[in-house]
Design an enzyme around this catalytic site. Sequence first.
Site: not given
Length: 313
Positions: A289, A161, A254, A185, A257, A280
């Site tokens: 994806y 990111r 993004h 995150k 990414r 993730h």
Amino acid sequence: MTKIRINDFENYCREQLGLSEHSLRAYRQDLAAFAKFRQKAQLSDPPLAADIIDFQKDLREEQGASPATIRRRLVTLRSYYGWLGENDASCPSPFEGLRLDMRVPKRLPRPVDRPTLGAVFRSTQHIVQLDPSDDLSVPKEIPAAQITGLIARLLIVTGLRIGELTSLRVCDVSGAATQIRVRGKGDRERTVYVANDRLQADFRRFWENRCLAAGSGAWLFINSTGDRLTPQTFRKRLRTLSKSLRIEPHLTPHQFRHSAATMLIEEGVDIRLVQRLLGHASIATTEIYTRVSDNSLSSAVNAADTLAKVDTF
């Protein structure tokens, strides 16, 4: 009317939940939007369930907010009043017993197609090889265009990111600039790897130069004034680059990414490895994806048009 305790809630989210600065900024915006609506509508204190419904209606009909924005605003408010109720029993949550439809239409990620990536990379410059006669004890000035190209390549290879990349310090890079330690995150830490010999060489030269210039504790990427490069500044650079190459709509970090994940899956990399690379928490997030990859398969099949090559008609 009691003020919304934005700062207190932000400190709680930062210190106890470990949320990123990007998430905290979004929470501030969401709570500020509700505070503005509360004042305009002269809501009761504490607000009622009907007030939350009116806020949702205002966002949708008066402000024209997207379903994703509306959902985020309401999720933030639910979290805020849940936190507030735990700290103050006199402030019941207006979400108690309230059922709202906060579904957001699912959109597939929009990666950058390979020809466009090729044009971008050809237009940006590599880090120039140091001349043997140069004084290697003195850091060199690296042009912004070369750094922009380096960052774009790193985003494609690592799937980072942009906020993760701009938060890196020199000491987060190791293994002769082949590994990067990232805090993502939820303050989850992971390691990503820099592939491609040419990129490794460019990144190593840049990293060694930054280490020499500012030391291991310095920000890895800086702006023209020597401060940390922000995601917003890099987005502006991409917009400028898009305009110069006549790419519409303009590129976003993004999208790089998305491209990283899509191309890895198209090349047969196991989805769990892609999940780990992207950071993730759930593989369900990564699985989207595979659907993008299916779109690529469909395009390839249509382009091949094998039936037209069978001489039976």
